[in-house]
Design an enzyme around this catalytic site. Sequence first.
Site, PDB file in Angstrom:
ATOM      1  CE1 TYR A 138      -6.319  -6.861   0.382  1.00  0.00           C
ATOM      2  CE2 TYR A 138      -8.113  -6.147  -1.153  1.00  0.00           C
ATOM      3  CZ  TYR A 138      -7.422  -6.079  -0.005  1.00  0.00           C
ATOM      4  OH  TYR A 138      -7.717  -4.987   0.809  1.00  0.00           O
TER       5      TYR A 138
ATOM      6  CG  HIS B  46      -7.532   0.554   0.912  1.00  0.00           C
ATOM      7  ND1 HIS B  46      -6.269   1.075   1.517  1.00  0.00           N
ATOM      8  CD2 HIS B  46      -7.954   1.576  -0.071  1.00  0.00           C
ATOM      9  CE1 HIS B  46      -6.156   2.117   0.668  1.00  0.00           C
ATOM     10  NE2 HIS B  46      -6.816   2.320   0.072  1.00  0.00           N
TER      11      HIS B  46
ATOM     12  NE  ARG C  49      -5.604  -2.189   4.514  1.00  0.00           N
ATOM     13  CZ  ARG C  49      -6.213  -3.031   3.646  1.00  0.00           C
ATOM     14  NH1 ARG C  49      -7.214  -3.981   3.720  1.00  0.00           N
ATOM     15  NH2 ARG C  49      -5.310  -3.253   2.436  1.00  0.00           N
TER      16      ARG C  49
END
Length: 375
Positions: free
Chosen positions: A277, A268, A264
């Site tokens: 992260y 998100h 990705r």
Amino acid sequence: MPTDLDDQAVQILTSDGTVRSDATVPDIADETLVGMYEGMVFARELDHRATTMHRQGRMGTYPPLAGQEAAQIASTLALADDDWISYQYREHGTAIARGISHEYLLYWMGHEAGNEWLPDRNIFPVNISIGSQLPHATGMAWAAKLSGDDTAVVCHFGDGATSEGDFHEALNFAGVFDVPAIYFCNNNQYAISIPRGCQTAATTIAQKADAYGLKGVQVDGMDPLAVYQVTREAVERAKNPPDEPDHDSGSARRPTLVEAVMYRLGAHTTVDDPSNYRDDEEVKHWRERDPIPRMETFLRDRDLLDEERVETIQEEVEDEIATLVEQAEAYEADPDDMFEYTYAEATPRIRAQQEAFREARERHADERFLQDEGE
């Protein structure tokens, strides 16, 4: 660095878009190959527009798909038109490949009407809860088998969904009852901020198929040709199993678990900050495998694409998406709808609230009219 491709993973195009020396290009019509590229470009541009609209307050929270276009477009093009698709919420490419409508945008703008057109394309409504669509897909495939329908069901889900009980129950039933289903795991390396390595101790997600007596395949999910080939083989297996399936070998069964390894590239959702992260080096590593330039290189090498055609495709895509946005924003919802579908039969309290809401709207309309008259 996140989990990379296993040595046994199916891959046809290298990261730079050339055909691997040990690979064979699937038998796909030139028109379909170009259409595959166009679909991916459309998906990327739609992603950009939707994200921008969210920033402008014109659309609700939206889950970007950048980096996952190949898996969605190619796997859908590998299906028959009457094969069913059940998906999570990031697989916008499936709707694009089936003929997207402005109504799809309505869902992300907060209108439930955005779900109503999907069944006409043999696509289940958008599913937000993680993994809950998996048992439904198994049931749909089982029903097709019992009815004698020549239909396969493809269920898309993320790597995070494999940690849900629904995943295990769906695949267990699929193996036991030998249903014509393809379980397509979009392994984009993260379940929101949780890396795949924290989801499971298994080396691959594909190997989980062994526990249920299914065929398990890992594929480069950023390679559209490999995804197309694996999906076509899975559909063939679903619809044309051996006369006497070997219950001790997943290779002879109808269902298939496909693990499409991808990344990705964006957040998100439009309210997520992935820099919290993951680092830039990781993103750079995966961006080098971007499916769109890989496919473009392949098509140029086959003289199916040139600079002029690339520019034309981009312009046509931008114009079409602009039209879809215009049509979606022109939609006028009926506020009464919010009271209609909470219960099969509205309770007295719901009806009282509905009436109070109508009166408030009428007062507001009268006040606006008087205000306009005064001006």
